[in-house]
Write an enzyme that holds these catalytic residues in place. Structure first.
Site, PDB file in Angstrom:
ATOM      1  CB  THR A  79     -33.181  14.791 -11.991  1.00 40.20           C
ATOM      2  OG1 THR A  79     -33.344  15.214 -10.640  1.00 40.20           O
ATOM      3  CG2 THR A  79     -31.750  14.327 -12.199  1.00 40.20           C
ATOM      4  CG  HIS A 135     -34.298   6.833 -14.211  1.00 42.20           C
ATOM      5  ND1 HIS A 135     -33.406   7.607 -13.524  1.00 42.20           N
ATOM      6  CD2 HIS A 135     -33.558   6.082 -15.075  1.00 42.20           C
ATOM      7  CE1 HIS A 135     -32.180   7.358 -13.953  1.00 42.20           C
ATOM      8  NE2 HIS A 135     -32.246   6.441 -14.900  1.00 42.20           N
ATOM      9  N   GLY A 136     -38.212   6.728 -12.050  1.00 45.41           N
ATOM     10  CA  GLY A 136     -39.633   6.775 -11.750  1.00 45.41           C
ATOM     11  C   GLY A 136     -40.518   6.677 -12.975  1.00 45.41           C
ATOM     12  NE  ARG A 155     -43.572  17.235 -10.111  1.00 43.92           N
ATOM     13  CZ  ARG A 155     -43.525  17.048  -8.798  1.00 43.92           C
ATOM     14  NH1 ARG A 155     -44.044  17.954  -7.982  1.00 43.92           N
ATOM     15  NH2 ARG A 155     -42.965  15.966  -8.300  1.00 43.92           N
ATOM     16  CB  SER A 189     -30.413  11.480  -7.368  1.00 43.22           C
ATOM     17  OG  SER A 189     -31.331  12.542  -7.595  1.00 43.22           O
ATOM     18  CD  GLU A 190     -24.612  14.133  -5.977  1.00 40.00           C
ATOM     19  OE1 GLU A 190     -23.580  13.611  -5.506  1.00 40.00           O
ATOM     20  OE2 GLU A 190     -24.652  14.663  -7.104  1.00 40.00           O
ATOM     21  CG  HIS A 245     -32.668   6.616  -9.138  1.00 39.91           C
ATOM     22  ND1 HIS A 245     -32.685   7.628  -8.201  1.00 39.91           N
ATOM     23  CD2 HIS A 245     -33.394   7.074 -10.189  1.00 39.91           C
ATOM     24  CE1 HIS A 245     -33.377   8.657  -8.659  1.00 39.91           C
ATOM     25  NE2 HIS A 245     -33.832   8.342  -9.866  1.00 39.91           N
ATOM     26  N   GLY A 246     -31.965   4.849  -5.822  1.00 40.12           N
ATOM     27  CA  GLY A 246     -32.007   5.509  -4.526  1.00 40.12           C
ATOM     28  C   GLY A 246     -32.004   7.032  -4.681  1.00 40.12           C
ATOM     29  CG  ASN A 291     -34.287  12.227  -6.327  1.00 42.75           C
ATOM     30  OD1 ASN A 291     -33.849  11.080  -6.333  1.00 42.75           O
ATOM     31  ND2 ASN A 291     -35.007  12.701  -7.338  1.00 42.75           N
ATOM     32  CE  LYS A 344     -39.239  17.764  -8.633  1.00 43.09           C
ATOM     33  NZ  LYS A 344     -39.365  16.444  -8.013  1.00 43.09           N
ATOM     34  NE  ARG A 373     -31.649  10.161 -11.674  1.00 40.95           N
ATOM     35  CZ  ARG A 373     -31.467  10.800 -12.828  1.00 40.95           C
ATOM     36  NH1 ARG A 373     -30.246  11.153 -13.201  1.00 40.95           N
ATOM     37  NH2 ARG A 373     -32.505  11.107 -13.586  1.00 40.95           N
ATOM     38  CD  GLU A 413     -37.456  10.209 -14.501  1.00 44.60           C
ATOM     39  OE1 GLU A 413     -38.239   9.634 -15.285  1.00 44.60           O
ATOM     40  OE2 GLU A 413     -37.622  10.250 -13.272  1.00 44.60           O
TER      41      GLU A 413
END
Length: 206
Positions: free
Chosen positions: A22, A158-159, A115, A13-14, A10-11, A16, A99, A61, A88
């Site tokens: 998130t 998602h990532g 992470r 996000s708020e 996704h592009g 991010n 973070k 998102r 995600e």
């Protein structure tokens, strides 16, 4: 026969933008994220593929990103399946934390382990290994068979759910996949052979 699989994170996000963990929380795209998703759609349109089906998560998102891409490729009404298997990674107690604040609370080394290790989950959350354990069965049962029978499939997710899929497709180790960065709004286009191996791969960078 065309066997195209497109994976796109996704592009922006708020959350991010705010540097927050998130996970399964549901912020929308920022204005920058909308631009990224729209540009991703334009780059995909230039390839000239038509898609048979799309998949996304149940989070806003990813769905918003997919809608913007489908508008750009001229298929706004494409059949779309939404499933939380593509969500995600759940960050548990880290969710919603900045973070930097998480590092202050638990220490730089511990947060780095949560992470960037493959199989160590944060408190109450999922490791990448846990994420793969829910994403991959869904991918292998629902998405991959569509590609292998000759369809072109678009996945906006998602990532970490996408890392799970990439790890499987590219036969990577856990250590290799946690080091793989996926940029927001950057499509990865795979052409697969009939046995599921990769014939070609293109990263459509901005």
């Amino acid at each position: 026969m065309s066997r195209i699989l497109v994976l796109v994170r996704h592009g922006q996000s708020e959350w991010n933008l705010l540097n927050l963990f998130t996970g399964w929380k549901d912020p929308d795209l920022t204005a920058q994220g909308v631009k990224e998703a729209t540009a991703a759609g334009a780059r995909l349109k230039a390839l000239g593929y038509k898609y048979d089906i799309a998949y996304t998560s149940v989070l806003t998102r990813a769905q918003h990103t997919l809608r913007l891409i489908l508008d750009q490729v001229g298929q706004p009404g494409l059949e779309t399946i939404k499933d939380q298997a593509l969500n995600e990674r759940d960050y548990g107690e880290l969710t919603g934390l900045n973070k930097d604040d998480a590092r202050a609370k638990w220490g730089e080394e511990q947060v780095h382990i949560w992470r960037r290790s493959f199989d160590v989950p944060p408190p109450g959350g999922e490791s990448l290994k846990n994420t793969a354990e829910r994403t991959l069965p869904y991918f292998n049962a629902q998405i991959l068979p569509r590609v292998l029978k000759g369809e072109n499939v678009l996945v906006a997710a998602h990532g970490n759910s996408l890392r799970s899929i990439i790890m499987d497709l590219e036969k990577l180790t856990g250590e290799e996949i946690v080091a793989r960065e996926l940029n927001t709004g950057e499509p990865i286009v795979y052409e697969l052979n009939e046995d599921g191996s990769i014939k070609s791969k293109k990263v459509l960078a901005a």
